[in-house]
Design a protein around this motif. Sequence first.
Motif, PDB file in Angstrom:
ATOM      1  N   GLU A  97      -2.120  -8.062  -3.198  1.00  0.00           N
ATOM      2  CA  GLU A  97      -3.164  -7.103  -2.863  1.00  0.00           C
ATOM      3  C   GLU A  97      -4.535  -7.765  -2.759  1.00  0.00           C
ATOM      4  OE1 GLU A  97      -2.859  -4.228  -5.935  1.00  0.00           O
ATOM      5  OE2 GLU A  97      -0.989  -3.345  -5.187  1.00  0.00           O
ATOM      6  N   LYS A  98      -4.608  -9.017  -3.160  1.00  0.00           N
ATOM      7  CA  LYS A  98      -5.889  -9.718  -3.101  1.00  0.00           C
ATOM      8  C   LYS A  98      -6.064 -10.417  -1.758  1.00  0.00           C
ATOM      9  CE  LYS A  98      -6.466 -10.524  -8.060  1.00  0.00           C
ATOM     10  NZ  LYS A  98      -6.726 -11.530  -9.110  1.00  0.00           N
ATOM     11  N   SER A  99      -7.314 -10.554  -1.355  1.00  0.00           N
ATOM     12  CA  SER A  99      -7.619 -11.250  -0.114  1.00  0.00           C
ATOM     13  C   SER A  99      -7.532 -12.761  -0.346  1.00  0.00           C
ATOM     14  CB  SER A  99      -9.023 -10.877   0.360  1.00  0.00           C
ATOM     15  OG  SER A  99     -10.001 -11.588  -0.382  1.00  0.00           O
ATOM     16  N   PRO A 100      -7.593 -13.567   0.720  1.00  0.00           N
ATOM     17  CA  PRO A 100      -7.599 -15.023   0.554  1.00  0.00           C
ATOM     18  C   PRO A 100      -8.765 -15.539  -0.282  1.00  0.00           C
ATOM     19  CG  PRO A 100      -7.034 -14.459   2.810  1.00  0.00           C
ATOM     20  CD  PRO A 100      -7.457 -13.182   2.148  1.00  0.00           C
ATOM     21  N   LEU A 101      -9.740 -14.671  -0.587  1.00  0.00           N
ATOM     22  CA  LEU A 101     -10.827 -15.079  -1.473  1.00  0.00           C
ATOM     23  C   LEU A 101     -10.272 -15.533  -2.820  1.00  0.00           C
ATOM     24  CD1 LEU A 101     -13.828 -15.333  -2.207  1.00  0.00           C
ATOM     25  CD2 LEU A 101     -13.794 -12.895  -2.825  1.00  0.00           C
ATOM     26  N   TYR A 162      -2.196 -18.369 -12.019  1.00  0.00           N
ATOM     27  CA  TYR A 162      -1.802 -17.152 -12.741  1.00  0.00           C
ATOM     28  C   TYR A 162      -2.994 -16.230 -12.970  1.00  0.00           C
ATOM     29  CZ  TYR A 162       2.969 -18.677 -13.770  1.00  0.00           C
ATOM     30  OH  TYR A 162       4.293 -19.047 -13.661  1.00  0.00           O
ATOM     31  N   GLY A 163      -4.189 -16.815 -13.096  1.00  0.00           N
ATOM     32  CA  GLY A 163      -5.377 -15.991 -13.261  1.00  0.00           C
ATOM     33  C   GLY A 163      -5.626 -15.088 -12.073  1.00  0.00           C
ATOM     34  N   GLN A 164      -5.275 -15.555 -10.887  1.00  0.00           N
ATOM     35  CA  GLN A 164      -5.455 -14.764  -9.662  1.00  0.00           C
ATOM     36  C   GLN A 164      -4.195 -13.990  -9.274  1.00  0.00           C
ATOM     37  OE1 GLN A 164      -8.384 -14.363  -8.165  1.00  0.00           O
ATOM     38  NE2 GLN A 164      -9.292 -15.712  -9.713  1.00  0.00           N
ATOM     39  N   PHE A 165      -3.024 -14.585  -9.578  1.00  0.00           N
ATOM     40  CA  PHE A 165      -1.760 -13.964  -9.166  1.00  0.00           C
ATOM     41  C   PHE A 165      -0.803 -13.943 -10.359  1.00  0.00           C
ATOM     42  CE2 PHE A 165      -3.603 -16.314  -5.592  1.00  0.00           C
ATOM     43  CZ  PHE A 165      -3.779 -15.286  -4.670  1.00  0.00           C
ATOM     44  N   PRO A 166      -1.015 -13.036 -11.318  1.00  0.00           N
ATOM     45  CA  PRO A 166      -0.209 -13.035 -12.543  1.00  0.00           C
ATOM     46  C   PRO A 166       1.272 -12.769 -12.309  1.00  0.00           C
ATOM     47  CG  PRO A 166      -1.601 -11.066 -12.399  1.00  0.00           C
ATOM     48  CD  PRO A 166      -2.049 -11.982 -11.323  1.00  0.00           C
ATOM     49  N   GLU A 167       1.642 -12.167 -11.175  1.00  0.00           N
ATOM     50  CA  GLU A 167       3.050 -11.867 -10.923  1.00  0.00           C
ATOM     51  C   GLU A 167       3.748 -12.964 -10.131  1.00  0.00           C
ATOM     52  OE1 GLU A 167       3.671  -8.021  -9.304  1.00  0.00           O
ATOM     53  OE2 GLU A 167       2.649  -6.982 -10.911  1.00  0.00           O
ATOM     54  N   ALA A 168       3.029 -14.022  -9.794  1.00  0.00           N
ATOM     55  CA  ALA A 168       3.678 -15.153  -9.124  1.00  0.00           C
ATOM     56  C   ALA A 168       4.554 -15.894 -10.132  1.00  0.00           C
ATOM     57  CB  ALA A 168       2.629 -16.088  -8.538  1.00  0.00           C
ATOM     58  N   ASP A 215     -11.482 -10.133   3.912  1.00  0.00           N
ATOM     59  CA  ASP A 215     -12.205 -10.001   2.648  1.00  0.00           C
ATOM     60  C   ASP A 215     -12.717  -8.589   2.434  1.00  0.00           C
ATOM     61  OD1 ASP A 215     -13.909 -10.344   4.866  1.00  0.00           O
ATOM     62  OD2 ASP A 215     -15.578 -10.898   3.567  1.00  0.00           O
ATOM     63  N   LYS A 216     -12.434  -7.690   3.387  1.00  0.00           N
ATOM     64  CA  LYS A 216     -12.960  -6.324   3.315  1.00  0.00           C
ATOM     65  C   LYS A 216     -11.831  -5.305   3.200  1.00  0.00           C
ATOM     66  CE  LYS A 216     -16.933  -7.557   6.202  1.00  0.00           C
ATOM     67  NZ  LYS A 216     -17.614  -7.325   7.497  1.00  0.00           N
ATOM     68  N   ASN A 217     -12.099  -4.244   2.507  1.00  0.00           N
ATOM     69  CA  ASN A 217     -11.216  -3.077   2.425  1.00  0.00           C
ATOM     70  C   ASN A 217      -9.760  -3.448   2.155  1.00  0.00           C
ATOM     71  OD1 ASN A 217     -10.524  -0.414   2.424  1.00  0.00           O
ATOM     72  ND2 ASN A 217     -10.643  -0.131   4.645  1.00  0.00           N
ATOM     73  N   PRO A 218      -9.465  -4.010   1.001  1.00  0.00           N
ATOM     74  CA  PRO A 218      -8.096  -4.424   0.704  1.00  0.00           C
ATOM     75  C   PRO A 218      -7.116  -3.264   0.567  1.00  0.00           C
ATOM     76  CG  PRO A 218      -9.459  -4.582  -1.261  1.00  0.00           C
ATOM     77  CD  PRO A 218     -10.387  -4.257  -0.121  1.00  0.00           C
ATOM     78  N   PHE A 425      -1.560 -16.788   0.134  1.00  0.00           N
ATOM     79  CA  PHE A 425      -0.380 -15.940   0.058  1.00  0.00           C
ATOM     80  C   PHE A 425      -0.594 -14.717   0.946  1.00  0.00           C
ATOM     81  CE2 PHE A 425      -0.083 -17.508  -4.592  1.00  0.00           C
ATOM     82  CZ  PHE A 425       0.383 -18.739  -4.145  1.00  0.00           C
ATOM     83  N   PRO A 426       0.219 -14.538   1.984  1.00  0.00           N
ATOM     84  CA  PRO A 426       0.044 -13.372   2.853  1.00  0.00           C
ATOM     85  C   PRO A 426       0.383 -12.085   2.116  1.00  0.00           C
ATOM     86  CG  PRO A 426       2.065 -14.524   3.401  1.00  0.00           C
ATOM     87  CD  PRO A 426       1.350 -15.377   2.393  1.00  0.00           C
ATOM     88  N   SER A 427      -0.259 -11.004   2.516  1.00  0.00           N
ATOM     89  CA  SER A 427      -0.006  -9.724   1.861  1.00  0.00           C
ATOM     90  C   SER A 427       1.427  -9.280   2.134  1.00  0.00           C
ATOM     91  CB  SER A 427      -0.982  -8.656   2.370  1.00  0.00           C
ATOM     92  OG  SER A 427      -0.657  -8.279   3.695  1.00  0.00           O
ATOM     93  N   SER A 428       1.894  -8.315   1.365  1.00  0.00           N
ATOM     94  CA  SER A 428       3.266  -7.830   1.503  1.00  0.00           C
ATOM     95  C   SER A 428       3.486  -7.097   2.812  1.00  0.00           C
ATOM     96  CB  SER A 428       3.611  -6.911   0.323  1.00  0.00           C
ATOM     97  OG  SER A 428       2.586  -5.961   0.116  1.00  0.00           O
ATOM     98  N   VAL A 429       2.409  -6.823   3.562  1.00  0.00           N
ATOM     99  CA  VAL A 429       2.553  -6.226   4.885  1.00  0.00           C
ATOM    100  C   VAL A 429       3.258  -7.201   5.823  1.00  0.00           C
ATOM    101  CG1 VAL A 429       1.268  -5.366   6.891  1.00  0.00           C
ATOM    102  CG2 VAL A 429       0.558  -4.734   4.592  1.00  0.00           C
ATOM    103  N   VAL A 430       3.097  -8.513   5.569  1.00  0.00           N
ATOM    104  CA  VAL A 430       3.791  -9.534   6.357  1.00  0.00           C
ATOM    105  C   VAL A 430       5.260  -9.512   5.948  1.00  0.00           C
ATOM    106  CG1 VAL A 430       3.962 -11.993   6.862  1.00  0.00           C
ATOM    107  CG2 VAL A 430       1.715 -10.940   6.552  1.00  0.00           C
TER     108      VAL A 430
END
Length: 454
Positions: A97-101, A162-168, A215-218, A425-430
């Motif tokens: 759900e996070k942007s490439p930021l 893990y700080g950015q993607f705890p479920e990875a 980077d906008k409207n995730p 990491f691409p969003s789950s929409v991919v």
Amino acid sequence: MFLHGSAVKTKDWFEGWSLEALIVVPILTVIFIIFTAVYYPADFFVVLAALVGLSPVWLPIVLGIIFWITWIHYIRLKYWYGFEKILLEIQLPPEVEKSPLAMEVVFNGIFNNGGETTFIDRFWRGKFMPIWSFEIASNEGRINYYINTPKGWKNFLEARLYGQFPEAKITEVSDYTARVNYNADEYDAWVGEYKKNSKQTQALPIKTYIDYELDKNPDTPETKVEPLTHILEIMNGIGKEEYLWLQIILKAHKKDAWYGIYKKTDEYADSAKAEIRKITESAIKRAQDLTADEMEKKKVGTRGAMLLTEGERNKVEAIERSLGKGLFDCGIRAVYVAKKERFVGITGAPMFRFFESFRSPYTELKGTRGMTDFNYPWEDIFGIRKAYIKKQQISFYKDRAYFYVPYDQVPVFLTTEELASLWHFPSSVVKTPGLNRVPSRRAEAPPNLPTLPA
């Protein structure tokens, strides 16, 4: 002289004709010497006598330079194979759900231009800054993300991710490239390296995730365009006994250096400032040409940035945005290898334009070495050069070699923003089927649920 400093245009000319300067220049030099000796023998022997007479002056300098380069190569090679590197596999979170930021934050975290510490470390121990390799690899259609890292950085890197993607899920694994024991009898391959094609300054950025508004409207990722999809779909399309690998080798940028000796110059920053100055001066001159009054011309000259067109202003802002980011020296390489009976030559075709979705109005990533620029018949006589390049580049891929030893190349400069655009990491929409994601997490039942009667 053909390779450095004011001879950059000469080097570009050689590259434009796909000629290797290190081979062509000595050949031309020998031809010139023979021609001079035959047709101008008196002049030739006068020059030769002068060189011999002045040898106590120039010979120690030449030998000193040769010794220094050889010594630095030796101690760096010794250091390179002396420290342990490991490979981490990152299984993508089920929902991104996070942007490439978020990945840019990770790159900011590993920005480290230390490691050399003192001149003793550089000149005696051969130390250099940490080198990383961020990779996306498709092995028979199964796509995985990998990071090759110095072992001492493992815990730090895992904490950042893990700080950015705890479920990875991050796992230390054996090297996936070991499954391919490349030999020309059993395998065929396509290999290529890439660079920015901008001739003004590498501070002109490629098209980044910010340009794609990732980077906008995730909350509405389905409305966004994912630039990595192009690469992932190519990787997803390969089959059994086919392998398609992409790596970005990087180290923090410090400044220009010559075999361990840092210069006062910084090609990246200097060329960026020169380009801004050139754009501004061009705008001022354009405005001054509209009037013949000298006083008015002086007034125009004080306005500077106010005279820029929208396109010029956007270009200056893009350069300034790059100057404000963390900067890495990078090497970008792609490899497609398969058993001969499985090799699909057309797979190499889209790899010529592998990074098309990142092409900006200012620059793009285009082929620079490997098989991306075979245009002239003299580039490959009897197939010898292609065979050599395939074997060489696959070996360098496995060694994660681009800087220093055993393969020292001119870097591509990429900011943390550009890196996060190329590797995130691409969003789950991919919905690329081959992407390796962590299975969807099942929530545990609340502890206060009533017990059902038997």
